[in-house]
Design a protein around this motif. Structure first.
Motif, PDB file in Angstrom:
ATOM      1  N   ILE A  94      47.951  37.819  36.894  1.00  0.00           N
ATOM      2  CA  ILE A  94      48.654  36.535  37.008  1.00  0.00           C
ATOM      3  C   ILE A  94      47.697  35.382  36.733  1.00  0.00           C
ATOM      4  O   ILE A  94      48.050  34.407  36.052  1.00  0.00           O
ATOM      5  N   SER A  95      46.466  35.487  37.240  1.00  0.00           N
ATOM      6  CA  SER A  95      45.456  34.447  37.013  1.00  0.00           C
ATOM      7  C   SER A  95      45.157  34.295  35.529  1.00  0.00           C
ATOM      8  O   SER A  95      45.027  33.176  35.016  1.00  0.00           O
ATOM      9  N   ALA A  96      45.052  35.434  34.827  1.00  0.00           N
ATOM     10  CA  ALA A  96      44.771  35.395  33.388  1.00  0.00           C
ATOM     11  C   ALA A  96      45.915  34.731  32.625  1.00  0.00           C
ATOM     12  O   ALA A  96      45.681  33.928  31.703  1.00  0.00           O
ATOM     13  N   ILE A  97      47.153  35.054  33.016  1.00  0.00           N
ATOM     14  CA  ILE A  97      48.320  34.456  32.351  1.00  0.00           C
ATOM     15  C   ILE A  97      48.369  32.954  32.589  1.00  0.00           C
ATOM     16  O   ILE A  97      48.533  32.154  31.647  1.00  0.00           O
ATOM     17  N   LEU A  98      48.210  32.557  33.852  1.00  0.00           N
ATOM     18  CA  LEU A  98      48.230  31.126  34.191  1.00  0.00           C
ATOM     19  C   LEU A  98      47.070  30.387  33.534  1.00  0.00           C
ATOM     20  O   LEU A  98      47.222  29.241  33.083  1.00  0.00           O
ATOM     21  N   MET A  99      45.911  31.052  33.464  1.00  0.00           N
ATOM     22  CA  MET A  99      44.744  30.435  32.840  1.00  0.00           C
ATOM     23  C   MET A  99      45.001  30.175  31.361  1.00  0.00           C
ATOM     24  O   MET A  99      44.597  29.140  30.811  1.00  0.00           O
TER      25      MET A  99
ATOM     26  N   ALA B 180      42.817  22.988  37.857  1.00  0.00           N
ATOM     27  CA  ALA B 180      43.572  24.244  37.967  1.00  0.00           C
ATOM     28  C   ALA B 180      42.902  25.351  37.153  1.00  0.00           C
ATOM     29  O   ALA B 180      42.810  26.509  37.600  1.00  0.00           O
ATOM     30  N   GLU B 181      42.406  24.991  35.960  1.00  0.00           N
ATOM     31  CA  GLU B 181      41.731  25.978  35.116  1.00  0.00           C
ATOM     32  C   GLU B 181      40.449  26.482  35.782  1.00  0.00           C
ATOM     33  O   GLU B 181      40.152  27.673  35.749  1.00  0.00           O
ATOM     34  N   VAL B 182      39.695  25.562  36.393  1.00  0.00           N
ATOM     35  CA  VAL B 182      38.458  25.953  37.086  1.00  0.00           C
ATOM     36  C   VAL B 182      38.762  26.909  38.233  1.00  0.00           C
ATOM     37  O   VAL B 182      38.098  27.936  38.405  1.00  0.00           O
ATOM     38  N   ILE B 183      39.775  26.572  39.031  1.00  0.00           N
ATOM     39  CA  ILE B 183      40.146  27.418  40.175  1.00  0.00           C
ATOM     40  C   ILE B 183      40.622  28.785  39.705  1.00  0.00           C
ATOM     41  O   ILE B 183      40.225  29.823  40.250  1.00  0.00           O
TER      42      ILE B 183
END
Length: 587
Positions: free
Chosen positions: A34-39, A79-82
């Protein structure tokens, strides 16, 4: 023969097995996905927002809108950093936990191997599998697989957005992609070959240094310092050349990738500016956004060769680890009987055994040891004496026959309980890099320090231990390097003594120690063997003479049995041994 280097990084079977270890961390896997998709979504939002900011500033002069979009840009950056932190932390956390699980399984598996496996396997190879290869598998997850998936996902999203914003500019950017992909493929093949050579040279260098450091006394004794120094220079030079080769490929590929990326940017600016002049669909914001997105498209592609190499090395490491895990070399553990307190009756019944198939070491031997007896086994080197000791402890499985303790086949006993009741003192004593006390009890918490001290006093080595710094807590270092061979032998004997075994085995336990240490050992031997079964393999006359029975072996067969005096009167094999080895010791 070495396989042709193709650059292929994927092996479905190995991949499936590696992912099997990741299955237990499914929630971490889901969160990282999910993190990869959101990133990917957040990162591609930045150029879109930048386009809006440029258009608001140049066309509408909307200061409030400019501020709002700028704040929105900052939020997306945060958001990208997090998300990036979350993604990197979780995938590396998973990698470390996965290799922890693999190491535990591998170590547990290796602990059950027969001695024959270790006889035929390199220690360095097994250490590499357990340490280096598993670490490479961690990189497979943390720096390879998930990073590649993240990069590919980001490139896919960027490509879709580029086509949505301006398909003509997207086409201009995509023109460079096939060339860059082809260059990446060539680099990937070349760098894999170079890294293989690096690993070979690293192994050669490590092996050379390890051997020379271990055998430094031989190097200096035979005045080989200059020769070994020159040999080291040659090996080190090959190691350097292998690394320089990788540097060469990197120094070629990355400038080419940068040039192609710069060409793509130049084409975007040229075509976009031309389209603006001709009043086409392109605007200044789109040009700036496409410059950013082209970097987001090309940068992962430039780095993906390295990541694929990490993926390849992970696959190779996984294959090596699974090769050990798939090895079936365990002692049969079907025994259910708990060995509580042996009386100590031992019987060998027509036992045949070979370390190598077709080359028998024991050729149908049969003998009995009665409870409480002290039996000595003598014979020339290679007669099969030590093999008997290994078989009683079930380090190896016999080919034919039967070995019984207290009229019960030793296969019927649980392996742990059987070995717990047998204590062995070997000629080559192994001590861990730990305190004397810990080397004696070997993590057996039921044995107290007072018990160890009392046992040491009985044997007569308490004063020697107390003379050392920190006495019983003195660290003997690796393999007991801080002690002499005689002192190590005494510690090993004390270790066997405090375990209170039902059966005691001494395998050449006094062959490499001085007369004083032998005297101490002899005193302890007399005490510990007084009321229990003992098997002694020894060349010293005093030990052999006192044995209740002597078994004489030659070339895997028992040639004589009897007491010392009985065998001397037979005037046979034992008499010859006695004349050659023992006569000089008779007072």
């Amino acid at each position: 023969m070495s396989k042709k280097v193709t650059g292929n990084a994927f092996d479905a079977k190995i991949f499936k097995r590696l992912m099997g270890f990741a299955a237990r961390y499914k929630w971490q896997f889901i969160v990282s996905t999910i993190s990869a998709i959101l990133m990917s979504i957040v990162s591609v939002a930045k150029p879109i927002l930048l386009q809006k900011i440029v258009m608001i500033y140049f066309e509408n002069k909307d200061k409030e809108g400019l501020l709002n979009y700028s704040l929105l840009m900052i939020l997306f950056l945060l958001a990208e950093v997090i998300l990036q932190f979350l993604f990197i932390y979780i995938v590396n956390w998973m990698g470390q936990h996965i290799i922890k699980d693999i190491r535990i399984q591998l170590q547990k598996h290796m602990l059950q191997f027969k001695m024959s496996y270790f006889d035929n396997s390199s220690v360095g190879k097994l250490v590499t599998r357990l340490v280096s290869d598993t670490e490479t598998i961690a990189q497979f997850f943390g720096q390879g697989l998930f990073m590649i998936i993240s990069d590919l996902l980001k490139m896919f999203v960027v490509a879709i957005v580029m086509l949505w914003m301006n398909w003509k500019l997207a086409f201009i950017a995509f023109i460079i992609l096939p060339i860059l992909i082809y260059a990446t493929k060539l680099f990937q093949i070349a760098i894999k070959s170079a890294f293989q050579e690096v690993r070979i040279q690293v192994a050669n260098l490590n092996g050379f240094v390890q051997e020379r450091v271990t055998g430094m006394n031989i190097v200096q004794l035979f005045n080989r310092e200059k020769i070994e120094y020159e040999n080291f220079i040659k090996i080190n030079n090959k190691h350097k050349k292998a690394h320089v080769r990788t540097v060469w490929y990197y120094s070629i590929f990355f400038p080419i990738a940068e040039i192609l990326s710069s060409i793509a940017v130049g084409l975007l600016v040229w075509y976009g500016s031309l389209d603006i002049v001709n009043e086409g669909i392109t605007d200044a914001g789109q040009i700036i956004a496409f410059i950013m997105m082209s970097q987001m498209l090309f940068r992962p592609l430039r780095q993906i060769a390295d990541k694929f190499n990490t993926l390849q090395m992970g696959m190779v490491a996984g294959d090596r680890v699974f090769e050990v895990l798939d090895t079936h070399s365990q002692i049969d553990k079907t025994g259910k009987v708990e060995a509580k307190d042996f009386k100590g009756n031992i019987a060998f019944k027509n036992v045949h055994f070979s370390y190598i198939e077709g080359e028998e070491v024991l050729k149908g031997i049969s003998f009995n040891v009665n409870a409480g007896e002290t039996v000595a086994i003598v014979g020339a080197t290679g007669a099969g004496k030590s093999t008997i000791i290994n078989l009683i402890n079930r380090f190896y499985e016999i080919n034919e026959g039967e070995i019984c303790v207290d009229n019960q086949n030793i296969k019927q006993y649980t392996l742990k309980s059987l070995r717990k009741k047998i204590a062995v003192v070997l000629q080559d004593v192994f001590l861990f890099s730990d305190s004397i006390f810990n080397n004696i009890i070997l993590s057996n918490e039921t044995i107290t320090l007072d018990e160890v001290k009392n046992a040491a006093k009985e044997i007569g080595i308490h004063e020697f231990i107390m003379s050392l710094p920190n006495n019983y807590h003195y660290n003997v270092k690796e393999r007991g390097a801080m002690l002499s061979s005689g002192q190590r032998q005494l510690i090993a004997f004390l270790r066997a003594y405090v375990s209170k075994p039902s059966i005691l085995i001494l395998d050449e336990a006094t062959s490499s120690i001085d007369s004083y240490s032998e005297k101490l050992i002899q005193q302890a031997t007399d005490k510990i063997t007084r009321h229990q079964t003992s098997i002694i393999i020894a060349h010293r006359l005093t030990t052999v003479k006192k044995a209740d029975k002597i078994i004489v072996m030659d070339k895997g067969r028992i040639v004589e049995q009897g007491s010392h005096l009985e065998l001397l009167h037979k005037n046979g094999y034992y008499k010859n041994l006695y004349d050659m080895q023992f006569a000089s010791e008779v007072a």
